[in-house]
Structure formats: C-alpha cells, structure tokens
Design a protein around this motif. Sequence first.
Motif, PDB file in Angstrom:
ATOM      1  N   TRP A 306      27.094 -18.532 107.801  1.00 35.94           N
ATOM      2  CA  TRP A 306      26.252 -18.086 108.908  1.00 35.94           C
ATOM      3  C   TRP A 306      25.098 -17.202 108.442  1.00 35.94           C
ATOM      4  N   ILE A 307      25.316 -16.352 107.435  1.00 30.38           N
ATOM      5  CA  ILE A 307      24.317 -15.351 107.104  1.00 30.38           C
ATOM      6  C   ILE A 307      22.984 -15.975 106.701  1.00 30.38           C
ATOM      7  N   ILE A 308      22.975 -17.114 106.022  1.00 27.99           N
ATOM      8  CA  ILE A 308      21.728 -17.761 105.635  1.00 27.99           C
ATOM      9  C   ILE A 308      21.483 -19.041 106.444  1.00 27.99           C
ATOM     10  N   TRP A 309      22.515 -19.843 106.647  1.00 25.37           N
ATOM     11  CA  TRP A 309      22.346 -21.108 107.371  1.00 25.37           C
ATOM     12  C   TRP A 309      22.452 -20.940 108.891  1.00 25.37           C
ATOM     13  N   GLN A 310      22.928 -19.772 109.344  1.00 25.42           N
ATOM     14  CA  GLN A 310      22.924 -19.383 110.757  1.00 25.42           C
ATOM     15  C   GLN A 310      23.773 -20.308 111.653  1.00 25.42           C
ATOM     16  N   ASP A 311      23.520 -20.236 112.986  1.00 26.78           N
ATOM     17  CA  ASP A 311      24.382 -20.913 113.968  1.00 26.78           C
ATOM     18  C   ASP A 311      24.494 -22.418 113.744  1.00 26.78           C
ATOM     19  N   ASN A 312      23.414 -23.022 113.268  1.00 25.54           N
ATOM     20  CA  ASN A 312      23.436 -24.481 113.089  1.00 25.54           C
ATOM     21  C   ASN A 312      24.454 -24.939 112.046  1.00 25.54           C
ATOM     22  N   SER A 313      24.922 -24.003 111.227  1.00 24.55           N
ATOM     23  CA  SER A 313      25.909 -24.369 110.202  1.00 24.55           C
ATOM     24  C   SER A 313      27.334 -24.382 110.740  1.00 24.55           C
ATOM     25  N   MET A 314      27.499 -23.999 111.977  1.00 29.70           N
ATOM     26  CA  MET A 314      28.852 -23.956 112.526  1.00 29.70           C
ATOM     27  C   MET A 314      29.289 -25.345 112.978  1.00 29.70           C
ATOM     28  N   ASN A 315      29.462 -26.195 111.983  1.00 33.31           N
ATOM     29  CA  ASN A 315      29.959 -27.555 112.212  1.00 33.31           C
ATOM     30  C   ASN A 315      30.891 -27.915 111.064  1.00 33.31           C
ATOM     31  N   TYR A 316      31.659 -28.950 111.257  1.00 33.03           N
ATOM     32  CA  TYR A 316      32.704 -29.323 110.291  1.00 33.03           C
ATOM     33  C   TYR A 316      32.101 -29.621 108.916  1.00 33.03           C
ATOM     34  N   ALA A 317      31.044 -30.401 108.871  1.00 32.53           N
ATOM     35  CA  ALA A 317      30.481 -30.847 107.591  1.00 32.53           C
ATOM     36  C   ALA A 317      29.958 -29.676 106.768  1.00 32.53           C
ATOM     37  N   ASP A 318      29.234 -28.763 107.406  1.00 33.05           N
ATOM     38  CA  ASP A 318      28.696 -27.632 106.651  1.00 33.05           C
ATOM     39  C   ASP A 318      29.801 -26.686 106.191  1.00 33.05           C
ATOM     40  N   GLN A 319      30.838 -26.544 106.983  1.00 37.35           N
ATOM     41  CA  GLN A 319      31.937 -25.676 106.553  1.00 37.35           C
ATOM     42  C   GLN A 319      32.688 -26.286 105.368  1.00 37.35           C
ATOM     43  N   VAL A 320      32.766 -27.601 105.306  1.00 41.09           N
ATOM     44  CA  VAL A 320      33.336 -28.254 104.119  1.00 41.09           C
ATOM     45  C   VAL A 320      32.506 -27.915 102.886  1.00 41.09           C
ATOM     46  N   LYS A 321      31.178 -27.900 103.045  1.00 42.38           N
ATOM     47  CA  LYS A 321      30.302 -27.552 101.916  1.00 42.38           C
ATOM     48  C   LYS A 321      30.575 -26.131 101.431  1.00 42.38           C
ATOM     49  N   TYR A 322      30.808 -25.221 102.355  1.00 35.21           N
ATOM     50  CA  TYR A 322      31.051 -23.831 101.962  1.00 35.21           C
ATOM     51  C   TYR A 322      32.470 -23.623 101.425  1.00 35.21           C
ATOM     52  N   ILE A 323      33.413 -24.425 101.885  1.00 29.23           N
ATOM     53  CA  ILE A 323      34.739 -24.407 101.259  1.00 29.23           C
ATOM     54  C   ILE A 323      34.627 -24.896  99.821  1.00 29.23           C
ATOM     55  N   ASN A 324      33.869 -25.949  99.625  1.00 28.55           N
ATOM     56  CA  ASN A 324      33.667 -26.475  98.271  1.00 28.55           C
ATOM     57  C   ASN A 324      32.940 -25.455  97.393  1.00 28.55           C
ATOM     58  N   LEU A 325      31.984 -24.731  97.981  1.00 26.76           N
ATOM     59  CA  LEU A 325      31.300 -23.679  97.237  1.00 26.76           C
ATOM     60  C   LEU A 325      32.285 -22.591  96.812  1.00 26.76           C
ATOM     61  N   ALA A 326      33.142 -22.172  97.732  1.00 32.41           N
ATOM     62  CA  ALA A 326      34.151 -21.158  97.402  1.00 32.41           C
ATOM     63  C   ALA A 326      35.051 -21.648  96.270  1.00 32.41           C
ATOM     64  N   ALA A 327      35.450 -22.901  96.338  1.00 34.86           N
ATOM     65  CA  ALA A 327      36.319 -23.458  95.296  1.00 34.86           C
ATOM     66  C   ALA A 327      35.589 -23.504  93.954  1.00 34.86           C
ATOM     67  N   ALA A 328      34.319 -23.896  93.978  1.00 34.18           N
ATOM     68  CA  ALA A 328      33.537 -23.978  92.738  1.00 34.18           C
ATOM     69  C   ALA A 328      33.324 -22.603  92.118  1.00 34.18           C
ATOM     70  N   MET A 329      33.277 -21.571  92.942  1.00 29.12           N
ATOM     71  CA  MET A 329      33.071 -20.211  92.450  1.00 29.12           C
ATOM     72  C   MET A 329      34.387 -19.478  92.180  1.00 29.12           C
ATOM     73  N   ASP A 330      35.510 -20.166  92.394  1.00 25.54           N
ATOM     74  CA  ASP A 330      36.836 -19.544  92.247  1.00 25.54           C
ATOM     75  C   ASP A 330      37.020 -18.381  93.214  1.00 25.54           C
ATOM     76  N   TYR A 331      36.401 -18.493  94.397  1.00 28.14           N
ATOM     77  CA  TYR A 331      36.543 -17.464  95.414  1.00 28.14           C
ATOM     78  C   TYR A 331      37.818 -17.695  96.226  1.00 28.14           C
ATOM     79  N   GLU A 332      38.336 -16.593  96.726  1.00 29.73           N
ATOM     80  CA  GLU A 332      39.608 -16.650  97.438  1.00 29.73           C
ATOM     81  C   GLU A 332      39.467 -17.100  98.893  1.00 29.73           C
ATOM     82  N   TYR A 333      38.277 -16.880  99.485  1.00 27.52           N
ATOM     83  CA  TYR A 333      38.163 -17.061 100.933  1.00 27.52           C
ATOM     84  C   TYR A 333      36.854 -17.723 101.353  1.00 27.52           C
ATOM     85  N   ILE A 334      36.875 -18.217 102.599  1.00 26.62           N
ATOM     86  CA  ILE A 334      35.682 -18.591 103.341  1.00 26.62           C
ATOM     87  C   ILE A 334      35.765 -17.906 104.696  1.00 26.62           C
TER      88      ILE A 334
END
Length: 648
Positions: A306-334
Amino acid sequence: MKNIIPGIITLCFVLFSTAAYSQVAEVESPDGKLQLSVDIESGNPVYSVTYNGQTMLEDSPLGLTTNEGDFTTGMSFTESSTGNVEKAYTQAKIKQSFIRYRANSLKCTFSNADKKQISVLFQVSNNDIAFRYELPMWGDTKAIVVKSEATGFRFPDKTKSFLSYMMRPMEGFARTSPSYESGYQANVSMYENQSPEGYVFPGLFRINDNGWVLLSETGVRSLYCASHLSSFKDGVYTVEYPNPGQNNSFGSTGAQIGLPGVTPWRTITVGGTLKPIVETTIPWDVVEPLYEPSQDYQYGRSTWSWIIWQDNSMNYADQVKYINLAAAMDYEYILIDAWWDTNIGYEKMEELIRYAEDKGVGVFLWYNSNGSANDAFQTPLNKMNTSIARKKEMKWLKKMGVKGLKVDFLGGDKQETMRLYENILSDANDHGLMVNFHGATLPRGWERMYPNFVGAEAVLASEMLVFVQDVREKEAFYASLHPFMRNTVGSMEFGGVILNKYLNKGNKEGQKRLTTDIFQLATGILFQNPIQFFALTPNNLTDLPEFEVEFMRNIPTTWDETRFIDGFPGKYSVLARRNGNKWYIAGINAEKEVKKLDLKLPMLAGQEVSFYNDKKDGSPSMATVTIPENGEFSVNIQPNGGFILKQQ
C-alpha cells in the motif's frame, strides 16, 4: 533598644520565609550526579532538579485536582521515606535486550486542607527520574475522578525546546486527529511554544550549555488517560489531559480510578550530552508485563504494497507479487492493508494466506479500529471496536494462521480510547496475534507491558512522504530528530526505506524522493521497531545495485545494544546498534552542506567493515575498509545523505 529592633525584624523575616518556603526532602541518583529536591512554597508542593551541580529544572509545581478534593494548594508536608530499587530484565523489542535498573527512591506524603493525603513517589536513577502520584483511600471513598494535574516543568531561562504539536481533535482525514503526526518546532525559545493544543510527548530541551532534558510519560493503560505538555505559560509547561473534543466529544477528559490508586509515571531524562537521551530505558524500567504471552512471538521484516502502490494494489494478483517479494528477500511477513475484505474477500484471502504460508511468509492484516469515534471509512470496519465482533474476527484470524494485525485510526488520548487499545491487545494475545497500531498515540512502556505489542506509528511517517511535498522536503530534518525524541521513548513503525526514485508504482515521474539511497538504508538502522514494514517494491530487486538488495535482505529489526555516537537534533544523527555480535553504525545529514565527522568507534577498532556511503553526485557506493586500531574514523555525509558501517 535601637539595635534590638532590627534584630527582631530580621528574625521575623527569617521565620516568615521559613514558613513560606521550606525544604521537605532530597534524593540523588546512585552516582550522586542527579539530585532532586522537594519543597513547600506557600502551601504549594514543588520540586527541582540539578545535574552535576547545574540547575536543570527550577521549582516546578506538583499536585492533582480530583472530584474529592484539591491537592495543588494549601498543602502541608506529612512525612517522607527513602529506599532503593534494583531489578534486571530482558526485552527483545526495544533498543537494548538486557537492562539493569538501579534507583534511589523518595516518597513524600502531603495533606490538603481537608486532611486528605496524597503521596508522590520519585525514583532517581543515573540520568533518569520517574515519579507518580499515589492516592490512598479517604475514609469510605473508593472511587474518584482525577480532573487535572498541576504537575509542571520550569526550565532555566534561555532554554531551547524541541517539540511536536498536539493536533486539534476531530480534524484532518475523516476527522481522525489527533494521531501524533505533526511537524516540529526545533531549537527555538520556549516563548515561541504557544500552540493552543500544546505539545505531544516526548519533549526535548537544551538547557543552555549545561545539558539536555527529555520529558515523557510511561505506564499508561486502561486505568488512566494519556497526557501531553501544555504550551509555555507563566514560565512553565504543565501536564495537560486530553481535549474534551477528542473521540467525538465522548468520554471523560480526566481519569476514573479506584482507591488506592496510582497515576502513570512522569519521566525526566537528564544528561550533560545527548548520550543519556538516546540510550535511556526509563519507559520500560518502571513498568511490568500485564499478562503472559500466549506464544513465542517472532519479530522481523515485512513487505507492504500500500505505501507505494496504494489502494489499487489491494487485489489478489498484486498481493501475490508482494508475497513473492517477501520470499525473495527472506522476509518473515507481508502486510495486507485496507480494503482486503472488499477487494479480495474472506474466501480468497484464505487462499492467499495459504499461498503465503507455502512461501514461508506470515501475514499481517489491516483493520479499522473505528465504529463510532470518527469518519474513517476504510474496511474492514466495525470489527475491532466491540468485544463480541473482535473476538469473532480474531477466532477466524487464528484459524487462518494470521500472525498479526495493523489497527488504524485510533484518534485520541482519553481513558475511553486507552481501554480500546488494551482490549485489542489482550484479546489478540488470547488468539496468538501480534498488534501494530497506526494513526495512533505514543506507546508508553507498551513493549514491556503488552507482550504482543509490536509497535506504533505516532510520527509523521512514510505515507506523508507520498502525500505531501513539504514533508518530502523536510524528510532529513525530521529523520534527524527521531532518534533523540519520538524513537528514544518507544518503538516507531515508520514504514520506510523507500528505494523507488519516485514514490509511486510507475517510478518514472511524480513525487520525487529527495534523499539518497544510502540515507534510506541508514534509516533502517536509525529507526527502531521490532517488526519493520519496509517500503520496498518488486522492481527494486532488479533496478537497485545488488549490494543494496543484499543489505536489505539481511537487515535486522531487533537490537541488543544501542549507543549514541554523534549528532544534534534537526541537523545530523549517528547511532551504533548491535544485533548479536554484529555492530551497525548509521548516520544521516539534514544540513545543506557536506558534513565531515571524526567518529570514535571503539567497538570496530582494527576491524574490516562494509562501508556504505554516497558519492558526491548522491549515487550509492559500497567498499570494504579497515577501522584503525584506535577506533577513529572520518566520514563525509552528503546533504540529504547517509552512511553505514557494517561489521563483517
């Protein structure tokens, strides 16, 4: 006879002066440098503070006004007692993981004109004072309302202040203020502190060339309201309770307490330099956990669309992208923000949570705290404001394996709102959920009091960088204040480290970032919060230098030790933090010229370290350097830039 009369007059004057002004008691810190005196001045209790023999607070008022009596004037001293306090504790969520607290205590009891008593308990440790009021039962009276406090802070003349404005109630976005998201008056005369609503805690003061004082409060929970500083009136700042207009004018502005009862702690941190200000642990030293954690909560890093992609990112496809980003960065959460219930839906959210789990990524979900306090309309709505709805929702969250909540739009400091904070935290712990608050008040010892509390915003944070040009222009200025003020008394969920050149999804035009990449990386160290919701975007994986990506992939969010290295609020800041055996030294420059610093870094003496810095054109660089055996290291920090030394 001529010689006797002047003597009688002198004696009468001395007796009158003694009656009007008498010292009651004194207490000093274990090292003897910090001294506090309590006096009675014409029936008014006052206290004063010196450090190394220099006056830091002149005679400052004490007292409360309740619906059962006035304890501010017409007071007489009854008795005092002294003692000492020693304890050690561990705390993974603050600036230091192991803390040993030693203090000398002084308890002064006073009586008012009706012979009702009230006590003030002071605890004085090296560089810190904490004090609170203790109220006994008065006959059969077991419940009272505290209407106001006389508690004040009278600084020597020519003291300079560093303060953030208290917002007017029921204003701003959807009438959600106050939310502790205001600008600052920095290094100005006290006489300029005339904000009608006063100023939020903490407040920082420079006492001429004699040192620094930081004011705040801690231990606020459902049993009291939170407070703030008044404007500067008649030479003093006083503790003010919430504006009656907060919470849509619902709820008392004072505090309803049972007797015997106590107030929150008022805290005063004192130092000849800024080192005690940055390193203080007093917000947590005088409080205790209110309940046991229901599980071993894990802290870490998170992505957040949300902080950069804002309200329009609140959809299934974009959240998958951010889950994948978290996984690629070895982050614990989304963190999945507002509108997820509407745009994704509960059924698809269950699928999304399972997808994240398969990727090794835990989920935080956003909730609106509101039901009736303001006009905030984002959903999920009406899920956190009542016990029945809250427990039903949390049961579903636990079943789905959600790890935590971000609860937003809690505007106000009334006791009514403090109850909501505590109820959300307590119920969440029962369901194994961590809680982060946004659009919220200052956390006051909550990291220790509530085991599942993992931070609060309460600052002019990253979203305002996206929305407001003036905030972007002052980003470095504000960032250089936080280590000395907001972040030194509590975890600060800033939502930062923005590495897009433009603060939007396209990253080609629009809201241009005015600070360097290394500045942004440095704030990831300077700003402390046990779970950091970073502002990275999927494109950062490919459009950044690999050393920046690797730095963010390995950045810690918990610290075992924090040390002040150098700085001046509003100009520049350099801190050292240790995670395990690894030290990070981070600094930023808010001035318009290159800042050359000669630093003393004994923890890195003779060691090879990674050195992240800006080139003259602001582009990032990374090199391996060796710190001399004497631990001295010189660095140039570019304007709106930063640097980091990372132990290898």
